[in-house]
Design a protein around this motif. Structure first.
Motif, PDB file in Angstrom:
ATOM      1  N   ASP A  24       0.945  -1.245   0.016  1.00  0.00           N
ATOM      2  CA  ASP A  24      -0.005  -0.007  -0.101  1.00  0.00           C
ATOM      3  C   ASP A  24       0.933   1.325  -0.066  1.00  0.00           C
ATOM      4  O   ASP A  24       0.744   2.016  -0.733  1.00  0.00           O
ATOM      5  CB  ASP A  24      -1.012   0.072   1.250  1.00  0.00           C
ATOM      6  CG  ASP A  24      -1.992   1.065   1.173  1.00  0.00           C
ATOM      7  OD1 ASP A  24      -2.465   1.161   0.169  1.00  0.00           O
ATOM      8  OD2 ASP A  24      -2.219   1.905   2.187  1.00  0.00           O
ATOM      9  N   LEU A  25       1.931   1.203   0.774  1.00  0.00           N
ATOM     10  CA  LEU A  25       2.731   2.302   0.880  1.00  0.00           C
ATOM     11  C   LEU A  25       3.592   2.637  -0.569  1.00  0.00           C
ATOM     12  O   LEU A  25       3.779   3.832  -0.904  1.00  0.00           O
ATOM     13  CB  LEU A  25       3.919   2.211   2.045  1.00  0.00           C
ATOM     14  CG  LEU A  25       3.222   2.316   3.467  1.00  0.00           C
ATOM     15  CD1 LEU A  25       4.527   1.760   4.446  1.00  0.00           C
ATOM     16  CD2 LEU A  25       3.030   3.859   3.723  1.00  0.00           C
ATOM     17  N   GLN A  27       2.504   1.441  -3.440  1.00  0.00           N
ATOM     18  CA  GLN A  27       1.693   2.226  -4.461  1.00  0.00           C
ATOM     19  C   GLN A  27       1.137   3.437  -4.334  1.00  0.00           C
ATOM     20  O   GLN A  27       0.781   4.158  -5.323  1.00  0.00           O
ATOM     21  CB  GLN A  27       0.308   1.423  -4.436  1.00  0.00           C
ATOM     22  CG  GLN A  27       0.787  -0.075  -5.118  1.00  0.00           C
ATOM     23  CD  GLN A  27      -0.544  -1.067  -5.013  1.00  0.00           C
ATOM     24  OE1 GLN A  27      -1.365  -1.161  -4.228  1.00  0.00           O
ATOM     25  NE2 GLN A  27      -0.640  -2.085  -5.951  1.00  0.00           N
ATOM     26  N   GLN A  28       1.388   4.054  -3.004  1.00  0.00           N
ATOM     27  CA  GLN A  28       1.116   5.525  -2.768  1.00  0.00           C
ATOM     28  C   GLN A  28       2.141   6.474  -3.014  1.00  0.00           C
ATOM     29  O   GLN A  28       2.322   7.584  -2.930  1.00  0.00           O
ATOM     30  CB  GLN A  28       0.579   5.611  -1.420  1.00  0.00           C
ATOM     31  CG  GLN A  28      -0.803   5.119  -1.099  1.00  0.00           C
ATOM     32  CD  GLN A  28      -0.937   5.361   0.512  1.00  0.00           C
ATOM     33  OE1 GLN A  28      -0.540   6.311   0.979  1.00  0.00           O
ATOM     34  NE2 GLN A  28      -1.674   4.207   1.148  1.00  0.00           N
ATOM     35  N   ARG A  30       4.851   6.282  -1.128  1.00  0.00           N
ATOM     36  CA  ARG A  30       5.309   6.530   0.012  1.00  0.00           C
ATOM     37  C   ARG A  30       6.677   6.172   0.532  1.00  0.00           C
ATOM     38  O   ARG A  30       7.091   6.565   1.481  1.00  0.00           O
ATOM     39  CB  ARG A  30       4.367   6.398   1.000  1.00  0.00           C
ATOM     40  CG  ARG A  30       2.628   7.079   0.795  1.00  0.00           C
ATOM     41  CD  ARG A  30       2.604   8.033   1.700  1.00  0.00           C
ATOM     42  NE  ARG A  30       2.891   7.803   3.054  1.00  0.00           N
ATOM     43  CZ  ARG A  30       1.818   7.177   4.002  1.00  0.00           C
ATOM     44  NH1 ARG A  30       0.649   6.912   3.355  1.00  0.00           N
ATOM     45  NH2 ARG A  30       1.827   7.020   5.220  1.00  0.00           N
TER      46      ARG A  30
END
Length: 180
Positions: A24-25, A27-28, A30
């Motif tokens: 998730d990080l 893909q963002q 981040r």
């Protein structure tokens, strides 16, 4: 024992949740690498000390030097490869890890390879290995998300680390070329 099995299952579930969080990080956008000098051999020793079966890992190290990389992200990459080798290798077999310095014409690299004898699951499909959610058809007796190698591939790209998979004499070998 039932207690040990339950704890092991909880650890596996934690690992799946952690991989989802990391993805998730990623893909963002981040994950921003913070490059600093670090030693691949020292990082590998840390990983081996905290892994589930350190006695099965055989580490051979040649001359090495510092690499400029993000220590935390590189550790995630190497840890995932070590975990996979332990999880999918023949029970009780050795995992061979080699670290060496490679002088190239344009750039010096530290080459890290992790090699194992496949277990009951067999060798993975080299064409699908780094795809999101790919799991070997026989891997379903192991808890997993099919995200570990997908994450490894993307973090390696982020760190300018070349990643390859080869089948060498019926053994699985993952290799990282880390710019020094």
């Amino acid at each position: 024992s039932a207690r040990r099995y339950a704890l092991s299952t909880l650890d596996d579930m934690d690992a799946v949740v952690e991989r989802c969080r990391q993805l998730d990080l990623l893909q963002q956008g981040r994950f921003t690498p913070r490059r600093e000098p670090c030693r691949v051999d020292a990082l590998m020793n840390e990983i081996l000390a905290s892994c589930s079966a350190p006695d099965r890992l055989r580490l051979a190290t040649g001359p090495v030097c510092d690499v400029e990389s993000d220590r935390h992200l590189l550790k995630i990459v190497i840890s995932n490869l070590v975990d996979n080798a332990l999880k999918y290798s023949a029970p009780g077999s050795d995992i061979d890890c080699h670290i060496e310095r490679c002088e190239g014409e344009q750039q010096t690299h530290i080459r890290l390879s992790i090699e194992n004898q496949p277990g009951p699951v067999g060798l993975p499909d080299p064409d699908k290995l780094f795809e999101k959610y790919y799991r070997s058809p026989h891997a379903h007796q192991h808890t997993g998300s099919g995200l570990g190698l997908y994450l490894v591939r993307h973090l390696a790209e982020l760190l300018d680390v070349r990643l390859s998979y080869d089948q060498v004499q019926q053994r699985a070998r993952f290799t990282l070329w880390i710019p020094a």
